[in-house]
Design a protein around this motif. Structure first.
Motif, mmCIF file in Angstrom:
data_model
loop_
_atom_site.group_PDB
_atom_site.id
_atom_site.type_symbol
_atom_site.label_atom_id
_atom_site.label_comp_id
_atom_site.label_asym_id
_atom_site.label_seq_id
_atom_site.Cartn_x
_atom_site.Cartn_y
_atom_site.Cartn_z
ATOM 1 N N TYR A 31 0.842 -1.207 0.000
ATOM 2 C CA TYR A 31 0.000 0.000 0.000
ATOM 3 C C TYR A 31 0.868 1.244 0.000
ATOM 4 C CZ TYR A 31 0.906 -1.825 4.572
ATOM 5 O OH TYR A 31 1.525 -2.419 5.617
ATOM 6 N N TYR A 32 2.099 1.136 -0.449
ATOM 7 C CA TYR A 32 2.967 2.306 -0.553
ATOM 8 C C TYR A 32 2.422 3.227 -1.650
ATOM 9 C CZ TYR A 32 6.418 -0.267 2.219
ATOM 10 O OH TYR A 32 7.073 -0.945 3.204
ATOM 11 N N PRO A 33 2.704 4.516 -1.552
ATOM 12 C CA PRO A 33 2.060 5.448 -2.488
ATOM 13 C C PRO A 33 2.589 5.406 -3.923
ATOM 14 C CG PRO A 33 3.596 6.617 -1.044
ATOM 15 C CD PRO A 33 3.525 5.209 -0.542
ATOM 16 N N SER A 34 1.678 5.629 -4.860
ATOM 17 C CA SER A 34 2.086 5.884 -6.244
ATOM 18 C C SER A 34 2.598 7.324 -6.250
ATOM 19 C CB SER A 34 0.894 5.794 -7.187
ATOM 20 O OG SER A 34 0.232 4.573 -7.026
ATOM 21 N N ALA A 67 -6.410 11.777 -6.761
ATOM 22 C CA ALA A 67 -7.155 10.891 -7.662
ATOM 23 C C ALA A 67 -6.313 9.675 -8.042
ATOM 24 C CB ALA A 67 -7.553 11.649 -8.920
ATOM 25 N N GLY A 68 -6.894 8.495 -7.913
ATOM 26 C CA GLY A 68 -6.234 7.260 -8.339
ATOM 27 C C GLY A 68 -5.160 6.760 -7.389
ATOM 28 N N GLN A 69 -4.957 7.436 -6.273
ATOM 29 C CA GLN A 69 -3.970 6.966 -5.292
ATOM 30 C C GLN A 69 -4.498 5.669 -4.650
ATOM 31 O OE1 GLN A 69 -1.057 6.321 -4.096
ATOM 32 N NE2 GLN A 69 -0.472 8.471 -3.847
ATOM 33 N N LYS A 70 -3.613 4.883 -4.083
ATOM 34 C CA LYS A 70 -4.052 3.611 -3.508
ATOM 35 C C LYS A 70 -4.981 3.818 -2.306
ATOM 36 C CE LYS A 70 -0.163 0.781 -4.711
ATOM 37 N NZ LYS A 70 0.978 0.117 -4.089
ATOM 38 N N ARG A 71 -5.997 2.996 -2.266
ATOM 39 C CA ARG A 71 -7.036 3.152 -1.255
ATOM 40 C C ARG A 71 -6.484 3.104 0.175
ATOM 41 N NH1 ARG A 71 -10.065 0.847 2.339
ATOM 42 N NH2 ARG A 71 -12.157 1.675 2.598
ATOM 43 N N GLN A 72 -5.725 2.077 0.473
ATOM 44 C CA GLN A 72 -5.252 1.942 1.853
ATOM 45 C C GLN A 72 -4.279 3.056 2.238
ATOM 46 O OE1 GLN A 72 -3.698 -1.906 3.049
ATOM 47 N NE2 GLN A 72 -3.365 -1.168 5.136
ATOM 48 N N TYR A 73 -3.489 3.482 1.274
ATOM 49 C CA TYR A 73 -2.558 4.582 1.550
ATOM 50 C C TYR A 73 -3.338 5.858 1.880
ATOM 51 C CZ TYR A 73 0.808 8.295 1.044
ATOM 52 O OH TYR A 73 1.564 9.416 1.295
ATOM 53 N N LEU A 74 -4.361 6.157 1.072
ATOM 54 C CA LEU A 74 -5.190 7.347 1.313
ATOM 55 C C LEU A 74 -5.809 7.297 2.707
ATOM 56 C CD1 LEU A 74 -7.087 7.580 -2.109
ATOM 57 C CD2 LEU A 74 -5.486 9.287 -1.233
ATOM 58 N N LEU A 75 -6.371 6.137 3.013
ATOM 59 C CA LEU A 75 -7.034 5.980 4.304
ATOM 60 C C LEU A 75 -6.051 6.192 5.455
ATOM 61 C CD1 LEU A 75 -9.547 5.329 5.896
ATOM 62 C CD2 LEU A 75 -9.118 2.898 5.543
ATOM 63 N N MET A 76 -4.865 5.596 5.317
ATOM 64 C CA MET A 76 -3.854 5.758 6.367
ATOM 65 C C MET A 76 -3.488 7.233 6.545
ATOM 66 S SD MET A 76 -1.386 2.487 5.505
ATOM 67 C CE MET A 76 -0.004 2.864 6.571
ATOM 68 N N GLN A 77 -3.214 7.928 5.451
ATOM 69 C CA GLN A 77 -2.765 9.316 5.567
ATOM 70 C C GLN A 77 -3.850 10.228 6.133
ATOM 71 O OE1 GLN A 77 0.455 10.062 5.246
ATOM 72 N NE2 GLN A 77 0.709 7.895 4.789
ATOM 73 N N GLU A 99 -15.226 5.461 9.219
ATOM 74 C CA GLU A 99 -16.101 4.981 8.146
ATOM 75 C C GLU A 99 -16.202 6.012 7.018
ATOM 76 O OE1 GLU A 99 -20.598 3.217 7.529
ATOM 77 O OE2 GLU A 99 -20.145 4.554 9.206
ATOM 78 N N GLN A 100 -16.332 7.273 7.401
ATOM 79 C CA GLN A 100 -16.433 8.336 6.387
ATOM 80 C C GLN A 100 -15.126 8.459 5.599
ATOM 81 O OE1 GLN A 100 -17.777 11.369 9.175
ATOM 82 N NE2 GLN A 100 -19.678 11.596 8.023
ATOM 83 N N LEU A 101 -14.003 8.375 6.312
ATOM 84 C CA LEU A 101 -12.714 8.429 5.605
ATOM 85 C C LEU A 101 -12.592 7.256 4.641
ATOM 86 C CD1 LEU A 101 -10.157 9.529 8.381
ATOM 87 C CD2 LEU A 101 -11.377 10.957 6.720
ATOM 88 N N GLY A 102 -13.098 6.103 5.061
ATOM 89 C CA GLY A 102 -13.081 4.907 4.205
ATOM 90 C C GLY A 102 -13.838 5.142 2.903
ATOM 91 N N MET A 103 -14.957 5.823 3.002
ATOM 92 C CA MET A 103 -15.751 6.069 1.794
ATOM 93 C C MET A 103 -15.070 7.100 0.874
ATOM 94 S SD MET A 103 -19.676 5.651 3.136
ATOM 95 C CE MET A 103 -19.607 6.755 4.504
ATOM 96 N N ILE A 104 -14.393 8.066 1.484
ATOM 97 C CA ILE A 104 -13.633 9.029 0.663
ATOM 98 C C ILE A 104 -12.511 8.290 -0.073
ATOM 99 C CG2 ILE A 104 -12.158 11.077 0.691
ATOM 100 C CD1 ILE A 104 -13.726 12.098 3.102
ATOM 101 N N ALA A 105 -11.863 7.368 0.643
ATOM 102 C CA ALA A 105 -10.777 6.582 0.014
ATOM 103 C C ALA A 105 -11.334 5.693 -1.094
ATOM 104 C CB ALA A 105 -10.054 5.752 1.073
ATOM 105 N N ASP A 106 -12.517 5.117 -0.864
ATOM 106 C CA ASP A 106 -13.182 4.304 -1.903
ATOM 107 C C ASP A 106 -13.354 5.141 -3.168
ATOM 108 O OD1 ASP A 106 -13.494 2.027 -0.379
ATOM 109 O OD2 ASP A 106 -15.525 2.508 0.288
#
Ligand code: HEC
Ligand code: HEC
Length: 278
Positions: free
Chosen positions: A110-113, A224-234, A261-268
């Motif tokens: 889940y390292y960043p692009s 946009a298009g960044q990895k989901r788990q990375y976004l959520l973590m940051q 949960e809300q951050l999860g949906m933003i990452a989705d």
């Protein structure tokens, strides 16, 4: 010596030198760890097992074949330069590809692009990670702060950085011109409802990150298009004041009240946006 004999010898010498060149570039690349590491699954971590990999630091276990090394085409040609100096620093001296992929797109785990990221943002983040002012929460795979793997690879035991500020600028100039990664198809399909809710929540973020996370202010990150788990973590690290470097403070009021949960949906939502499309 007859002409045919001479031509034969000449051809043999040519073949020998080409083989030698292949061998040299192969060895150099292997030493510098410019090749992709093999993703190793974490059996004890089922949640991330399927796609996660050990951060193998600068010691990738798989090496690229000589032919592949020789044919690796330059990915970006800013200012018409086929061989941008930043590319060489990235692949060799920096050994960044071990974790971020040869073109900054196919990062392990889940390292960043980082391909196509804002140039100024790339510079500030590398500097902050090296200085130790950017830290993250615990990396679920290693249990260390999430910035530790990169810092460990770039700072020697006596605390000096292996790359200079000029190296960082050159790499940033190369990376910012590379095409960004395409969104990955998630293992479990994301419910359309999550995407819609994430999009709505992201309405508050547009002033800094731009529509769909595609037009950030200068020095701010594309999302946009960044990895989901990375976004959520940051987002979580910034909300919980674990990541406090740079300009994170200006963002704090906007994430402070958001739930996991809300951050999860933003990452989705953000992870599925294709930056190559208008
Ligand atoms: C050992 C693995 C590793 C190596 C080697 C590595 N990185 Fe990283 N990099 C990471 C991780 C992990 C993060 C995210 C840290 C976090 O979660 O806070 C990161 C973050 C970044 C970021 C910030 C991305 C963002 O969206 O905020 C940039 C830019 C970056 N790395 C560039 C580089 C460059 C250039 C090199 C080579 C000089 C390099 N990295 C070497 C693992 C690595
Ligand atoms: C006032 C401006 C501002 C607003 C509004 C804002 N951000 Fe940020 N955001 C930033 C800045 C600046 C950074 C980079 C911080 C730094 O300098 O390291 C950032 C970083 C991030 C990152 C980390 C990116 C990476 O590559 O590591 C994510 C994810 C993010 N923001 C999501 C959001 C979301 C979601 C919202 C809305 C809920 C939001 N931001 C609202 C300014 C803002």
């Amino acid at each position: 010596m007859k002409f045919t004999e001479f031509a034969g010898l000449f051809a043999a010498a040519l073949v020998a030198s080409v083989i030698a060149l292949f061998a040299i570039s192969f060895v150099v690349d292997t030493i510098n760890g410019a090749s992709e590491p093999v993703a190793t699954a974490h059996p004890e971590k089922p949640a991330v097992a399927a796609k996660s990999a050990e951060p193998v630091a600068a010691e990738p276990t798989k090496s690229v074949s000589p032919a592949k090394v020789a044919s690796a085409a330059p990915a970006a040609k800013p200012a018409g330069k086929k061989r941008h100096p930043g590319r060489k620093i990235y692949l060799r001296k920096g050994a960044c590809a071990a974790c971020h992929g040869r073109k900054g797109q196919r990062a392990i785990s889940y390292y960043p692009s980082i391909a196509g990221q804002d140039k100024k943002y790339i510079i500030t983040q590398i500097a902050d990670i090296i200085k130790g002012t950017r830290v993250g929460g615990l990396d679920p795979a290693t249990g260390h702060p999430s910035t530790e793997a990169m810092r460990g690879a770039l700072v020697t035991s006596d605390g000096t950085a292996r790359i200079s500020n000029d190296d960082i600028r050159q790499m940033a100039d190369w990376l910012t011109h590379l095409p960004p990664a395409r969104p990955r198809t998630p293992e479990t399909p994301i419910p359309a409802e999550n995407i819609a809710k994430g999009k709505k929540l992201f309405g508050k973020c547009l002033s800094c990150h731009g529509k769909q996370g595609k037009k950030p202010l200068r020095g701010y990150p594309f999302l946009a298009g960044q990895k989901r788990q990375y976004l959520l973590m940051q987002m979580t690290f910034i909300r919980d004041k674990i990541r406090t470097n740079g300009k994170t403070k200006v963002m704090l009021p906007f994430v402070k009240k958001l739930s996991d949960e809300q951050l999860g949906m933003i990452a989705d939502y953000l992870s599925q946006i294709d930056r190559s499309k208008k």
